[in-house]
Every structure is written in structure tokens, then in C-alpha cells.
Design a protein around this motif. Structure first.
Motif, PDB file in Angstrom:
ATOM      1  N   GLU A   1       0.827  -1.205   0.000  1.00 40.19           N
ATOM      2  CA  GLU A   1       0.000   0.000   0.000  1.00 40.19           C
ATOM      3  C   GLU A   1       0.862   1.256   0.000  1.00 40.19           C
ATOM      4  N   SER A   2       1.964   1.198   0.762  1.00 42.14           N
ATOM      5  CA  SER A   2       2.865   2.352   0.818  1.00 42.14           C
ATOM      6  C   SER A   2       3.505   2.613  -0.535  1.00 42.14           C
ATOM      7  N   ASP A   3       3.882   1.540  -1.214  1.00 43.80           N
ATOM      8  CA  ASP A   3       4.511   1.696  -2.533  1.00 43.80           C
ATOM      9  C   ASP A   3       3.523   2.281  -3.540  1.00 43.80           C
ATOM     10  N   LYS A   4       2.253   1.853  -3.435  1.00 35.02           N
ATOM     11  CA  LYS A   4       1.231   2.406  -4.336  1.00 35.02           C
ATOM     12  C   LYS A   4       1.065   3.903  -4.139  1.00 35.02           C
ATOM     13  N   GLY A   5       1.238   4.338  -2.903  1.00 36.28           N
ATOM     14  CA  GLY A   5       1.102   5.753  -2.593  1.00 36.28           C
ATOM     15  C   GLY A   5       2.415   6.513  -2.709  1.00 36.28           C
ATOM     16  N   ASN A   6       3.397   5.892  -3.372  1.00 39.43           N
ATOM     17  CA  ASN A   6       4.716   6.509  -3.546  1.00 39.43           C
ATOM     18  C   ASN A   6       5.378   6.854  -2.211  1.00 39.43           C
TER      19      ASN A   6
ATOM     20  N   PHE B   1      11.235   4.675   0.227  1.00 40.54           N
ATOM     21  CA  PHE B   1      11.971   3.964   1.283  1.00 40.54           C
ATOM     22  C   PHE B   1      11.531   4.396   2.668  1.00 40.54           C
ATOM     23  N   ALA B   2      11.107   5.633   2.805  1.00 36.15           N
ATOM     24  CA  ALA B   2      10.648   6.117   4.110  1.00 36.15           C
ATOM     25  C   ALA B   2       9.410   5.345   4.551  1.00 36.15           C
ATOM     26  N   GLY B   3       8.519   5.059   3.601  1.00 34.08           N
ATOM     27  CA  GLY B   3       7.319   4.291   3.914  1.00 34.08           C
ATOM     28  C   GLY B   3       7.653   2.864   4.310  1.00 34.08           C
ATOM     29  N   ARG B   4       8.580   2.262   3.593  1.00 33.55           N
ATOM     30  CA  ARG B   4       8.998   0.898   3.916  1.00 33.55           C
ATOM     31  C   ARG B   4       9.656   0.835   5.296  1.00 33.55           C
ATOM     32  N   LEU B   5      10.473   1.833   5.594  1.00 33.01           N
ATOM     33  CA  LEU B   5      11.141   1.869   6.887  1.00 33.01           C
ATOM     34  C   LEU B   5      10.130   2.004   8.016  1.00 33.01           C
ATOM     35  N   ARG B   6       9.100   2.828   7.792  1.00 31.99           N
ATOM     36  CA  ARG B   6       8.060   3.011   8.811  1.00 31.99           C
ATOM     37  C   ARG B   6       7.366   1.674   9.098  1.00 31.99           C
TER      38      ARG B   6
END
Length: 373
Positions: free
Chosen positions: A229-234, A237-242
Motif C-alpha cells: 500500500e505504501s509503494d502504491k502511494g509513492n 523507502f521512508a514508507g517501507r522503513l516506517r
């Protein structure tokens, strides 16, 4: 070779010897020659594990009372600790030696690795076992020239220590029957009953492993969805880390449970193993009373069932540990958790080596009442 001649087994990884340009193999010859010139006795050390004589002599030695004149030298490196074959050799030999009170017959040489390879409170059972065996630190000596005084002196000290250990062990080795004698003269049937109570604890630990790994798997699945979901919302890496940091928080409790189960599994196995090996040796005694023999054979059925049940879990757990190692790459916060998880699973894999040895010995003992199909 006579059965009472000292015989050794060299446990190492072939790749380590290749990197050292054969220096590990030459160390075998140096120790053997030094032992002979000091004692006047020949010392045969099995080095090539692909040679059929290795396996034949291994089984002959560890299955009988002549283990008092048998030793193992383990060349410990980071690669050694990652080798399942080397781990199995050390665990199997140590198990047999310890059941006879002959722990010194395992002589580890810390050959290379970081300073903390064996230091601290290890989750790695084999590293902890090696540390308890009063290992020899060779990490600096291996850099010396083989003809240097320092290197030759170190070889001499190893050969001298080996001679002392073998002399002491051959004098103090207990018989299988002596190992069963306790202060209050508890009967064999009573001791078997105690062992039967301990064996189910291993199965309970494995059941617990399955439950906790299922819980951990659910959390990982959640993280995979969140990262998608984070990747879809661009989210980048910050989203993945979260998400990884959130996953680390979620895994704190179940990974701690897994570590506790690993501790319980290893400690229970350490209690049960000497008794199982003693009863296996005892079953070979032609003078064993019929009542006791029947009780031992009943006990063997339970042992074989426990071994089979455990074996089914090992591939599942190792596959899970492998995926956990991949997960550890996501973030720094995940690495210590996944390291603990992998080490906990490794305890089950190491424990299976112990139980496989039980099954082998029962099967080769020719007990017609035990089905091993």
C-alpha cells in the motif's frame, strides 16, 4: 589398527583448508608426529570425511566403550559454525562423550573469526558448547610460519594436552551400568518413567514453535500488505522503513516467546540425551533381566515416535527461518529480532541431530519390536 589405540576425528570445512592452502591438513600431521615423538604411540586422525573408512570407524568408536581412546578436534571458524555437517559432528560426538562423563575428548581449536565469535552469552548452541569445552585460541598462531618457534611450541602443547586427556579418559571411563547407578538405587523402570515424562516436553516445545511462528508469519503478512500500500502511494523507502519499524514492535513479544521455547527445548534435550544413550547401550547387555528389557523396548517406541514427529517440523522451521533472514534486510531494527528467531530455530535443527542419533542406534541395535519405517 587396534581398538585400544588412540584415534581422532578432524572436524573442519574443506573450504577453510582450501583458503589456508592446505595448512589445516598439515596441522593434522604436525600434531600426530608430535604426539608420537612424545609418547612413542602412533596417533591416527581421520581427516577425509569422504573416505568410507571415516564413517565406519566413526560408528565403531562412538557406539562402543572405546570412546575413551577416541577424540575429536574441531577447527572452529565462522564457516564451521554455519556448516550443518560440522555442527552435527560436534553435537553427536559431544553427546556420546558427555553421556560417559568424558567431555574433554572434544578439543576445539578456535582457528579464525572475530574476537567475539565465542564470547558472551551465545544463542548459538554449538558456539556455547565449544566455549564450555575449554577451547584453544589459535587465531593469532595461525598467522605464524609453520616452522616458527611459536607455532612449533603451540603444536607441542596441543599434542601434550591431547596425551594427558587420553590417558585420563581411558582410566576414568564408566561402564553403561555404572552410569545408571544413583545414590538411592532407583530402579531401571522408575528411571524410564522419569524419562518418559521428559520426552513429551520436547513435543510441547515443537507445538509451541508452530504456534508462535504462525503468529510471526501473520505479522509478516501484514507488513507485506502495508508495504504494498505504501509503494502504491509513492511512500518510497521512508514508507517501507516506517512499516518495518512497526513490524519490529509487533514481533518483540512473539520472538521473545520463541527464544524461551528454544531455551526450554535445548535444556530438556540436554537432560534427556544422556539417559537415552545410556539405555541404548544397556539394551545390548545380554544379562539384562526380561522385565527391564521389556520396559526399555517400550521406551524405545516412544523415543522413535518423538524423533519422527520432530523430523517433520524441521523443514518447515528452516524454511521459515530462511524467509526471516530475508526480512531482516528491511531495516536495522529487524536484524536483532530475526537473528534471535534464526538462532532459536537452529536449536531445533541441532536437536534433531541428537535425536537422529538415537534412532540410528536403536535401529542398528536390531530391536525387532521397534518399527523405524
Amino acid at each position: 589398527m587396534h581398538q585400544d589405540e588412540p584415534v581422532g576425528f578432524w572436524s573442519y570445512t574443506r573450504r577453510d583448508d582450501e583458503i589456508e592452502r592446505g595448512k589445516i591438513k598439515r596441522l593434522v600431521d604436525l600434531i600426530s608426529d608430535e604426539f608420537e615423538i612424545m609418547t612413542g604411540r602412533e596417533l591416527h586422525i581421520f581427516f577425509d570425511k569422504e573416505d568410507i573408512s571415516w564413517g565406519e570407524e566413526w560408528r565403531s568408536r562412538i557406539d562402543s566403550a572405546i570412546i575413551g581412546t577416541t577424540f575429536m578436534i574441531a577447527i572452529v571458524t565462522p564457516r564451521f559454525l554455519r556448516s550443518q555437517e560440522c555442527r552435527r559432528e560436534v553435537i553427536t560426538f559431544s553427546s556420546h562423550a558427555s553421556s560417559r562423563g568424558l567431555d574433554d575428548l572434544l578439543l576445539p581449536i578456535l582457528y579464525s573469526g572475530p574476537p567475539d565469535l565465542l564470547d558472551g552469552d551465545h544463542e548459538d548452541e554449538v558456539a556455547a558448547l565449544i566455549k564450555r569445552r575449554n577451547y584453544v585460541n589459535w587465531t593469532h598462531l595461525r598467522l605464524e610460519d609453520e616452522g616458527s618457534p611459536e607455532y612449533r611450541r603451540a603444536v607441542h602443547e596441543l599434542a601434550q594436552r591431547l596425551a594427558e586427556i587420553l590417558d585420563r579418559s581411558s582410566e576414568m571411563e564408566p561402564t553403561a551400568q555404572e552410569a545408571l547407578i544413583v545414590d538411592d538405587q532407583v530402579g531401571i523402570v522408575d528411571q524410564l518413567a522419569d524419562m518418559e515424562k521428559a520426552l513429551p516436553l520436547l513435543a510441547e516445545c515443537l507445538t509451541g514453535f508452530g504456534q508462535v511462528t504462525g503468529e510471526i508469519g501473520s505479522h509478516m503478512q501484514w507488513a507485506t500488505g502495508e508495504i504494498g500500500e505504501s509503494d502504491k502511494g509513492n511512500g518510497g523507502f521512508a514508507g517501507r522503513l516506517r512499516v518495518s519499524d512497526q513490524l519490529a514492535d509487533r514481533l518483540q513479544v512473539p520472538v521473545k516467546k520463541l527464544a524461551e521455547l528454544g531455551d526450554q527445548y535445548a535444556s530438556t534435550l540436554a537432560i534427556v540425551d544422556p539417559g537415552v544413550l545410556t539405555f541404548i547401550r544397556m539394551a545390548k547387555d545380554p544379562n539384562l533381566p526380561d522385565e527391564d528389557r521389556a520396559a526399555v523396548e517400550d521406551f524405545f517406541r516412544i523415543v522413535v515416535g518423538t524423533v519422527a514427529a520432530s523430523r517433520e517440523n524441521v523443514p518447515i522451521l528452516t524454511g521459515f527461518a530462511s524467509s526471516a533472514e530475508d526480512t531482516a534486510k528491511y531495516s536495522r531494527s529487524m536484524r536483532p529480532l530475526m537473528r534471535t528467531l534464526v538462532n532459536s530455530v537452529q536449536r531445533v535443527v541441532d536437536g534433531q541431530a541428537v535425536m537422529d542419533e538415537w534412532e540410528r542406534l536403536i535401529k542398528e541395535g536390531g530391536d525387532p519390536t521397534v518399527s523405524l519405517s
